[in-house]
Design a protein around this motif. Structure first.
Motif, PDB file in Angstrom:
ATOM      1  N   UNK A 148       0.855  -1.190   0.000  1.00 26.70           N
ATOM      2  CA  UNK A 148       0.000   0.000   0.000  1.00 26.70           C
ATOM      3  C   UNK A 148       0.888   1.235   0.000  1.00 26.70           C
ATOM      4  N   UNK A 149       0.703   2.144  -0.940  1.00 30.85           N
ATOM      5  CA  UNK A 149       1.490   3.381  -0.938  1.00 30.85           C
ATOM      6  C   UNK A 149       1.303   4.139   0.373  1.00 30.85           C
ATOM      7  N   UNK A 150       2.342   4.785   0.875  1.00 35.92           N
ATOM      8  CA  UNK A 150       2.247   5.473   2.177  1.00 35.92           C
ATOM      9  C   UNK A 150       1.076   6.438   2.274  1.00 35.92           C
ATOM     10  N   UNK A 151       0.756   7.147   1.190  1.00 31.31           N
ATOM     11  CA  UNK A 151      -0.311   8.137   1.268  1.00 31.31           C
ATOM     12  C   UNK A 151      -1.704   7.502   1.284  1.00 31.31           C
ATOM     13  N   UNK A 152      -1.787   6.157   1.086  1.00 28.67           N
ATOM     14  CA  UNK A 152      -3.080   5.483   1.113  1.00 28.67           C
ATOM     15  C   UNK A 152      -3.304   4.690   2.396  1.00 28.67           C
ATOM     16  N   UNK A 153      -2.256   4.530   3.204  1.00 28.89           N
ATOM     17  CA  UNK A 153      -2.356   3.665   4.384  1.00 28.89           C
ATOM     18  C   UNK A 153      -3.474   4.102   5.331  1.00 28.89           C
ATOM     19  N   UNK A 154      -3.656   5.410   5.485  1.00 34.82           N
ATOM     20  CA  UNK A 154      -4.678   5.892   6.425  1.00 34.82           C
ATOM     21  C   UNK A 154      -6.084   5.758   5.869  1.00 34.82           C
ATOM     22  N   UNK A 155      -6.227   5.353   4.604  1.00 41.57           N
ATOM     23  CA  UNK A 155      -7.549   5.320   3.990  1.00 41.57           C
ATOM     24  C   UNK A 155      -8.050   3.917   3.656  1.00 41.57           C
ATOM     25  N   UNK A 156      -7.193   2.913   3.708  1.00 39.97           N
ATOM     26  CA  UNK A 156      -7.593   1.595   3.209  1.00 39.97           C
ATOM     27  C   UNK A 156      -8.712   0.955   4.023  1.00 39.97           C
ATOM     28  N   UNK A 157      -8.923   1.427   5.248  1.00 40.86           N
ATOM     29  CA  UNK A 157     -10.002   0.866   6.063  1.00 40.86           C
ATOM     30  C   UNK A 157     -11.294   1.686   5.980  1.00 40.86           C
TER      31      UNK A 157
END
Length: 213
Positions: A148-157
């Motif tokens: 997961x790209x770092x800028x997407x980690x906070x959004x995958x959930x």
């Protein structure tokens, strides 16, 4: 209410598909499969609504960890086309027990396995392991996908979130990880993500454990 309104015609469509199959219509299987897919999507939407409103019932039981893993593996076996899943249980603790809702937790684990299957390259294995850490069982699902790209980690959930560049026909509405985390948190657990050393993803599901008698 909306879920009920959608499920009623889906039930009718499924019943008619079975009647068509009995008459030898080859299109019946496709109709039944697509109706089942829609029904799962409606179920997921209803679960997200319940989790968001705090109305998801939790029925915890004492369950051996190996039974949880076996139930999840049985559900994904047919769709994984022989992909290798390497299972590892903590050798230092022969009887791992948790206290959790088995239906919810199996679904959470299945969602994690399906996510790994979807994004990891074909032919690469998925690693599934469980061990006890303090008051919780720690279950990890690790793959060799792109991560997961770092800028997407906070959004995958987030519900309905899809990764950047995901194909429109990927067969997912972006609810699986949100539901898995919701199920975990509804029973005093958690679900987290970390990048895997060497490439890939590691999802860690933590659920309450109990000591073996």
């Amino acid at each position: 209410s909306v879920s009920h309104d959608l499920r009623t015609p889906l039930t009718t469509i499924t019943a008619l598909a079975h009647d068509m199959a009995a008459l030898g219509d080859e299109r019946a299987d496709i109709i039944a499969q697509e109706a089942a897919r829609l029904n799962r999507f409606v179920r997921d939407l209803l679960d997200v609504s319940r989790l968001t409103s705090g109305g998801m019932p939790v029925r915890p039981e004492v369950v051996p960890a190996d039974e949880l893993l076996s139930a999840a593996l049985q559900q994904v076996e047919g769709a994984f086309n022989g992909r290798e899943i390497r299972v590892s249980l903590d050798p230092s603790d022969p009887l791992l027990l948790g206290i959790f809702d088995p239906v919810q937790t199996v679904r959470a684990l299945v969602n994690l396995l399906e996510n790994a299957h979807k994004y990891a390259p074909a032919g690469t294995p998925i690693d599934l392991s469980v061990r006890k850490e303090g008051t919780h069982l720690t279950i990890t699902v690790a793959d060799l996908g792109p991560g997961v790209p770092p800028h997407e980690v906070t959004r995958i959930f987030e519900p309905l979130y899809r990764p950047e560049g995901a194909r429109p026909d990927a067969g997912s509405a972006g609810l699986g990880l949100a539901i898995a985390r919701g199920f975990a948190e509804a029973q005093e657990g958690s679900l987290g993500y970390a990048a895997r050393d060497g490439g890939g993803s590691v999802f860690t599901l933590r659920i309450p454990a109990v000591d073996a008698p």
